[in-house]
Write a protein that holds these residues in place. Structure first.
Motif, mmCIF file in Angstrom:
data_model
loop_
_atom_site.group_PDB
_atom_site.id
_atom_site.type_symbol
_atom_site.label_atom_id
_atom_site.label_comp_id
_atom_site.label_asym_id
_atom_site.label_seq_id
_atom_site.Cartn_x
_atom_site.Cartn_y
_atom_site.Cartn_z
ATOM 1 N N TRP A 67 11.036 5.613 16.710
ATOM 2 C CA TRP A 67 11.817 5.414 17.930
ATOM 3 C C TRP A 67 12.444 6.754 18.317
ATOM 4 C CZ3 TRP A 67 12.825 0.406 20.076
ATOM 5 C CH2 TRP A 67 12.321 -0.664 19.317
ATOM 6 N N GLU A 68 12.247 7.180 19.542
ATOM 7 C CA GLU A 68 12.925 8.378 20.023
ATOM 8 C C GLU A 68 13.865 8.006 21.163
ATOM 9 O OE1 GLU A 68 12.300 12.843 21.940
ATOM 10 O OE2 GLU A 68 10.521 11.639 21.466
ATOM 11 N N PHE A 69 15.099 8.453 21.064
ATOM 12 C CA PHE A 69 16.111 8.175 22.078
ATOM 13 C C PHE A 69 16.378 9.441 22.887
ATOM 14 C CE2 PHE A 69 16.541 4.789 19.126
ATOM 15 C CZ PHE A 69 17.053 3.717 19.826
ATOM 16 N N GLY A 70 16.306 9.308 24.221
ATOM 17 C CA GLY A 70 16.519 10.462 25.078
ATOM 18 C C GLY A 70 15.411 11.477 24.923
ATOM 19 N N ALA A 71 14.205 11.131 25.349
ATOM 20 C CA ALA A 71 13.021 11.940 25.038
ATOM 21 C C ALA A 71 12.810 13.124 25.971
ATOM 22 C CB ALA A 71 11.771 11.054 25.056
ATOM 23 N N ALA A 127 16.587 -0.078 26.527
ATOM 24 C CA ALA A 127 17.796 -0.290 25.739
ATOM 25 C C ALA A 127 17.405 -0.615 24.306
ATOM 26 C CB ALA A 127 18.621 -1.434 26.338
ATOM 27 N N LEU A 128 18.401 -0.650 23.439
ATOM 28 C CA LEU A 128 18.168 -1.042 22.050
ATOM 29 C C LEU A 128 17.723 -2.493 21.973
ATOM 30 C CD1 LEU A 128 21.333 0.470 20.303
ATOM 31 C CD2 LEU A 128 18.989 1.085 19.787
ATOM 32 N N LEU A 215 23.256 0.966 16.672
ATOM 33 C CA LEU A 215 21.995 1.258 15.989
ATOM 34 C C LEU A 215 22.005 0.667 14.585
ATOM 35 C CD1 LEU A 215 19.290 2.846 16.141
ATOM 36 C CD2 LEU A 215 20.510 4.793 15.153
ATOM 37 N N GLY A 216 23.130 0.833 13.873
ATOM 38 C CA GLY A 216 23.219 0.287 12.521
ATOM 39 C C GLY A 216 23.169 -1.228 12.488
#
Length: 362
Positions: A67-71, A127-128, A215-216
């Protein structure tokens, strides 16, 4: 309006915010219309070195998704996928989570050009998810999450916000000005902190810690590697840093005024890595390590990836990679923190932190 809300609107308002427009934020020169450079734009070896750590984390946690966030431009996704493929560990799926829908087309183009054989494994999300497994990477994401500002007037902490400035004339365009109001918010200062001089301003990264907590909560199994510029708490709230760390970027120039030209430039704040680590632990993560970007990339084999020889392409590749690890450029200012949620088993000795781990400073 509190600055946290102002920053969110300036960066993310659909169609108007800095990251929601179709502008070319990421690049290497002002001449190409970009505003700032990130490590993946400088050198493909950033992503290929990171791939060594991600491959190890995929195996150690038993997951098969990244998973990449803000690519950003998609450069890191392409280089990371190529690096994982070269190691024989290309993930089943690579998910990009990005609030900027306008960047998706650029990411798709980058992947098609630089990783055509693997681009079909990439999916996008806004979103998550409610539950997830995988290895998370986020490069220069946290610094762009909105922050609250606290201002010390010599007697009390006030929340700093934004108001309309009095008009200089009936014909003058509206302008913004700073405004303070009473607040119960306080910076997390240790008991032995010597205090700040009157006029000091500090950032409170509530959205960054909330993001790590979310995220956790959703991560069932996996790891996360967060790369950004910042400090541990003792340095972040050092009395000498009384002006805070808030900064804006446009056309490869930095300026400290976020009230000027909102939506036309990036607004960032350095990361409080201690706050991230504590939020992560509260959410069930274990901290794998914390170190400088230079030490992390060297541990991951960056130097072995660089081409040798005296021809111009090899020299250019080594010069670009040097900017990633030189202390006076990205090597020391940028840090990496690793987090993990793994099934019971042997301890995960993360490669990127085997030497130079600074977890004891958090």
């Amino acid at each position: 309006m509190g600055f946290e809300d102002y920053m969110a609107r300036a960066l993310y308002t659909p169609g108007l915010g800095y990251y929601s427009r179709g502008d070319r934020q990421f690049g290497t020169l002002a001449a190409d219309g970009s505003d700032f450079v990130t490590a993946p734009e400088l050198s493909p070896h950033f992503g290929r070195a990171l791939a060594a750590q991600v491959a190890e984390a995929l195996a150690a946690t038993g997951v098969d998704e990244v998973w990449e966030f803000g690519a950003g431009s998609g450069a890191l996704a392409a280089d990371l996928l190529n690096g994982l493929h070269a190691l024989g560990t290309a993930p089943r799926r690579y998910t990009i989570v990005d609030v900027s829908g306008t960047l998706r087309a650029r990411q798709q183009t980058t992947l098609a050009e630089r990783a055509p054989a693997l681009a079909g494994r990439v999916t996008w999300a806004d979103a998550l998810p409610a539950a997830m497994q995988g290895v998370v990477v986020a490069n220069e994401l946290i610094d762009a999450l909105p922050v609250a500002l606290l201002h010390w007037d010599g007697a009390q902490w006030l929340e700093r916000g934004v108001a309309l400035a009095p008009a200089a004339s009936p014909e003058a365009a509206p302008a913004f000005a700073w405004a303070d109001r009473p607040t119960a918010l306080r910076p997390p200062l240790p008991e032995d902190h010597p205090g700040f001089p009157p006029g000091a301003t500090v950032e409170l990264a509530r959205q960054a810690t909330a993001w790590v907590a979310s995220l956790g909560e959703r991560m069932q199994r996996g790891a996360a590697f967060l790369i950004d510029y910042g400090f541990p708490e003792a340095e972040f709230f050092h009395p000498q840093r009384h002006a805070g760390t808030l900064m804006c970027h446009r056309a490869h120039r930095a300026d400290p005024d976020p009230l000027d030209a909102p939506g036309d430039k990036d607004i960032t704040a350095h990361v409080d890595f201690t706050a991230l680590a504590l939020a992560a632990q509260d959410a069930g993560f274990e901290v794998l390590g914390y170190t400088s970007q230079a030490r992390f990339l060297i541990n991951c084999g960056l130097l072995d990836l660089l081409p040798q020889g005296a021809d111009l392409p090899a020299l250019a590749a080594r010069a670009a990679a040097a900017r990633l690890i030189n202390e006076h450029e990205m090597g020391e200012l940028f840090k990496v923190i690793g987090l993990v949620k793994a099934p019971p088993g042997p301890a995960f000795d993360a490669r990127g932190f085997r030497t130079g781990d600074r977890s004891h400073r958090l």
